[in-house]
Motif scaffolding. Sequence first.
Motif, PDB file in Angstrom:
ATOM      1  N   UNK A 104      46.850  38.068  53.654  1.00  8.09           N
ATOM      2  CA  UNK A 104      46.495  38.418  52.284  1.00  8.09           C
ATOM      3  C   UNK A 104      46.464  37.165  51.419  1.00  8.09           C
ATOM      4  N   UNK A 105      45.523  37.101  50.455  1.00  6.76           N
ATOM      5  CA  UNK A 105      45.414  36.015  49.482  1.00  6.76           C
ATOM      6  C   UNK A 105      45.479  36.623  48.086  1.00  6.76           C
ATOM      7  N   UNK A 106      46.412  36.114  47.229  1.00  5.59           N
ATOM      8  CA  UNK A 106      46.521  36.605  45.851  1.00  5.59           C
ATOM      9  C   UNK A 106      45.947  35.556  44.917  1.00  5.59           C
ATOM     10  N   UNK A 107      45.053  35.978  44.018  1.00  6.48           N
ATOM     11  CA  UNK A 107      44.392  35.096  43.065  1.00  6.48           C
ATOM     12  C   UNK A 107      44.819  35.498  41.661  1.00  6.48           C
TER      13      UNK A 107
ATOM     14  N   UNK B  26      32.965  32.144  37.106  1.00  3.36           N
ATOM     15  CA  UNK B  26      33.331  32.761  35.827  1.00  3.36           C
ATOM     16  C   UNK B  26      34.424  33.823  36.014  1.00  3.36           C
ATOM     17  N   UNK B  27      35.516  33.338  36.512  1.00  2.00           N
ATOM     18  CA  UNK B  27      36.626  34.273  36.800  1.00  2.00           C
ATOM     19  C   UNK B  27      37.149  34.905  35.517  1.00  2.00           C
ATOM     20  N   UNK B  28      37.523  36.168  35.660  1.00  2.00           N
ATOM     21  CA  UNK B  28      38.122  36.927  34.544  1.00  2.00           C
ATOM     22  C   UNK B  28      39.255  37.800  35.089  1.00  2.00           C
ATOM     23  N   UNK B  29      39.810  38.633  34.233  1.00  4.94           N
ATOM     24  CA  UNK B  29      40.915  39.493  34.681  1.00  4.94           C
ATOM     25  C   UNK B  29      40.474  40.456  35.776  1.00  4.94           C
ATOM     26  N   UNK B  30      39.204  40.841  35.771  1.00  2.00           N
ATOM     27  CA  UNK B  30      38.742  41.813  36.767  1.00  2.00           C
ATOM     28  C   UNK B  30      38.724  41.231  38.166  1.00  2.00           C
ATOM     29  N   UNK B  31      38.697  39.865  38.324  1.00  2.00           N
ATOM     30  CA  UNK B  31      38.692  39.234  39.639  1.00  2.00           C
ATOM     31  C   UNK B  31      40.112  38.894  40.126  1.00  2.00           C
ATOM     32  N   UNK B  32      41.090  39.132  39.345  1.00  2.00           N
ATOM     33  CA  UNK B  32      42.465  38.860  39.766  1.00  2.00           C
ATOM     34  C   UNK B  32      42.937  39.970  40.703  1.00  2.00           C
ATOM     35  N   UNK B  33      43.626  39.595  41.829  1.00  2.00           N
ATOM     36  CA  UNK B  33      44.131  40.585  42.784  1.00  2.00           C
ATOM     37  C   UNK B  33      44.328  39.948  44.143  1.00  2.00           C
ATOM     38  N   UNK B  34      44.311  40.791  45.205  1.00  2.00           N
ATOM     39  CA  UNK B  34      44.549  40.347  46.575  1.00  2.00           C
ATOM     40  C   UNK B  34      43.264  40.506  47.398  1.00  2.00           C
ATOM     41  N   UNK B  35      43.029  39.457  48.258  1.00  2.00           N
ATOM     42  CA  UNK B  35      41.826  39.437  49.079  1.00  2.00           C
ATOM     43  C   UNK B  35      42.240  39.336  50.552  1.00  2.00           C
ATOM     44  N   UNK B  36      41.345  39.887  51.434  1.00  2.00           N
ATOM     45  CA  UNK B  36      41.586  39.894  52.879  1.00  2.00           C
ATOM     46  C   UNK B  36      40.243  39.924  53.596  1.00  2.00           C
TER      47      UNK B  36
ATOM     48  N   UNK C  97      44.783  29.149  44.266  1.00  2.00           N
ATOM     49  CA  UNK C  97      45.346  30.487  44.054  1.00  2.00           C
ATOM     50  C   UNK C  97      45.467  30.848  42.579  1.00  2.00           C
ATOM     51  N   UNK C  98      45.565  29.841  41.687  1.00  2.00           N
ATOM     52  CA  UNK C  98      45.581  30.087  40.255  1.00  2.00           C
ATOM     53  C   UNK C  98      44.419  29.369  39.608  1.00  2.00           C
TER      54      UNK C  98
END
Length: 1116
Positions: A594-597, A560-570, A480-481
């Motif tokens: 819901x999944x928060x990354x 290559x995670x960045x700030x734009x990929x942070x949020x909630x997924x379903x 998750x982080x």
Amino acid sequence: MDSSFPYAIYTQRVRSGKIYVERVQGNSALLHITDLQARDTGEYECHTPNTEKQYFGSYSAKMNLVVIPDSLQTTAVPQTLHKVEQDPLELTCEVATETFQHSHLSVAWLRQRGGEKPVEVISLSRDFVLHSSSEYGQRQSLGEVRLDKLGSTTFRLTVFHLQPSDQGEFYCEAAEWIQDPDGSWYAITRKRSEGTVVNVQPTDKEFTVRLETEKRLYTVGEPVEFRCILEAQNIPDRYFAVSWAFNSSLIASMGPNAVPVLNSEFTHREARGQLKVAKESDSVFVLKIYHLRQEDGGKYNCRVTEREKTVTGEFIDKESKRPKNIPIIVLPIKSSISVEVASNASIILEGENLHFSCSVRTAGRPQGRFSVIWQLVDRQNRRSNIMWLDRDGTVQPGASYWERSSFGGVQMEQVQPNSFSLGIFNSRKEDEGQYECHVTEWVRAVDGEWQIVGERRASTPVSITALETGFAVTAISRTPGVTYSDSFDLQCIIKPHYPARVPVSVTWRFQPVGTVEFHDLVTFTRDGGVQWGDRSSSFRTRTAIEKAESSNNVRLSISRASDTEAGKYQCVAELWRRNYNNTWTRLAERTSNLLEIRVLQPVTKLQVSKSKRTLTLVEDRPIQLNCSVKSQTSQNSHFAVLWYVHKPSDADGKLILKTTHNAAFEYGTYAEEEGLRARLQFERHVSGGLFSLTVQRAEVSDSGSYYCHVEEWLLSPNYAWYKLAEEVSGRTEVTVKQPDSRLKLSQAQGNLSVLETQQVQLECVVVNRTRVASQLLVEWFVWKPNHPERETVARLSREATFHYGEQAAKNNLEGRLHLESPSSGVYRLFIQNVAVQDSGTYSCRVEEWLPSPSGVWYKRAEDTAGQTAVTVMRPDAALQVDTVVPNATVSEKAAFQLDCSIVSRSSQDSRFAVAWYSLRTKAGGKRGSPGLEEQEEEGEEGEGEEEDPMERMALLSVGPDAVFGPEGSPWEGRLRFQRLSPLLYRLTVLQASPRDTGNYSCRVEEWLPSPQKEWYRLTEEESAPISIRVLDTSSTLQSIICSNDALFYFIFFYPFPIFGILIITILLVRFKSRNSSKNSDGKNGVPLLWIKEPHLNYSPTCLEPPVLSIHPGAID
């Protein structure tokens, strides 16, 4: 009968019982001669004396006996034959006679087994009539046994088909018959031939018959088949006849030609195709009734008879066998069917296929046809027809299944005559219920109409689970982080686990941080396709979607995670079903949790090895410097590496080389000043965390303290590089020195002793050297005896140039030296055709030269090998002259020979100088010519004297070059020289005189060529003295007798044999007076006296008279 009475020439035969008289009655007697001989031919008289005073008739009778020579010969080749039953046999016999009388021959072939009485196979009588014994009589009449006469003397026996009883020894017997005057025939002789042993391997003639049928109980109209099975060996080569019987009445018969013959009643049924009699194979015969009648019930049987085919082609019945009767019962038509239903599963998932089988069982063979109906009874007990099959084989679907059947969703099939199947494909929930199979049996009546005989039914339940039962979706993530620029995975888990035929579509939705709306990222469609959402352009290059093969789970991987990929997924899942008409129906839809990354900045982990090293190496070797990154922040980290060297004279380190994070090179000021650019080599290892700097061809000035400075660079998600951290490594202390000398030669000492003209090998072995690339200078020298200074023999320069030394010129070695180097570091000097002056102590000296880093060669070391003492010897003297020479006595004016025989020599190349001497005692010594014994005694007495008491006078000498010396004055003109062989020399002295009496010897000198082709004397040898005695012509009577052989034998030898003959004569006269009865044991009454020559001994020196000695056994 008086056995001592016979005539002398018949004595032995009478005493042995070969001739005897048999008294048959008081007035009758027979004379028996059991072994007639040719001399028995003549007139025989039987006489009886008259005991009365008067004669009353004839008291004697005569007859003539003619003895015919036995010339009958019966020959046959003895052999052993191995035959198999039914094989033919041919044997020949030669019968011949050479009698001059008129006679007839009879020939018979007989067979004998062990100690049994011989059995006559076939015979030809003297009247040319063929006859066989009872055992072979029938086979002869059928032509199976023949006797043929081929030519005038050959009789052939032929047995066409051997039987096991024919085994044994076959031989032929011939008899010669002659006719007596009374007209009767008499066998004068019989002869039998050598036998032929015939072994007959029997083929089992026994056979068995077995009758089989499928069952014993039948119904009217059913077929029945009877199989008559013959079990025997070699059936194809034998003949059998078969007959079929029903209730002891003949149905049909079949001969060896396999053509059936039926009686009148069954002929009509066979013509209408209701019955068949056939031969299925060589061992199987079949009787088949296609439509049984009730009156066909009863007992059936078959009979098999073996027949034998004669030479004429006729068949003879032999053994006959039949099995036990088989009774069958034919029942009238009656339904006896039973039905069983089976399915592939009782509980299935919606969409799976259903398969049912309906098996019809009957007590006997099915009598007619079946019609089958498949029905479904649902939960509400409602019955519906699925499909049915009428008795003609036509299949029709039920009303509610017509459409599904047209698309192949429902199928019915008759698998076997009594087995029916039903298939329902892509089942639905409404297909759940009780499936029933209804079977009706139909039989055609006599009038041709079909009628129902019976009905049976059976069923089985089926439960179907709906697809949407338990359908659920869960979204999970193990990270998750995540760290900045790392990757993370999201999984959408679907339950339950559906098979691959059940499609599920999955859609991932995303809500960025700071927003309230979800938008579709990507959809995994039911047919396996991927559809991206309208707002997913930033995800496409860094996102991967994957569906597991074993389940419907869908994983979303973002790199290559960045700030734009942070949020909630379903994730959202849809369950679909495919209909029978190829359309799709969505059964259910489920939404996950819901999944928060969260995306975090990376923390540096850079660590550079701080270990210190000390490196000492030889000049011109590479300096290997390593810079190891023990840990790094990311696998995608790039590094900039700066290399420094610190000299003791400098305050700070100087930059050698820099490599940037994008692999660019920059040389430092130190590399430019010291000219290191051409000697530097940078390498980054595959592992990525190890960097190496190599300084090639190190020099002493390269010594110092080396270290590296590492910078870690990362690529931001926006594709911009930034320096994250930097660190300095530990130092490496480098010391460069010149190489240590390791040159070493073999110190092995040696002693060589060789003969002249042979070859000497001197080996110089370099055991170790400083460098493999070094160059070697090799020098050989020698110390001569009584010469303290060493002299150079040869030299091999480091450029591999060969030079001769001063010693080579002195001893003429230039043409005799040869150098070889079979392997690296091994040098061999060969001195060929050595001479004595080549003796000395040899050794070698090696210099090792190395190149400096600047390319200049310098001498680094030298060493001297162990010494080898070489001794060149001349060949060992092996000259030997024959020392055993006989003395000789010759007459005056005769010639005598002096042989000089060389027994052995030292070499095949040697030459000889030969001289003959006359040995005489000096004045004051003993006179005469002493013998060998006297000479030995004189030699022993004068051992301590310095002066030789013998005076030598040379007769003749021949040099090694075949040059003759002057002849001795007393023998001048009387000498003749001969060389009979390379090792035998002869000197002949002619016109011998008494002055020549004395001792003679020969002296041999052996000469050999030196390697310089100069001849030298190796050794000399003298033979033993030869005693020569020359007789004077005015000798005594004794010498005259001894010198004349004829006179010597006349006086001393011939009187003794004459004296021996006289003694023998006296003995003969005495022996004649002996008893004459003893003379009968000798030959012609004269005793045998064997005379051996007397042993005569005489002295060859004629010093004693000959001695005559008569030893035991000399006169018998």
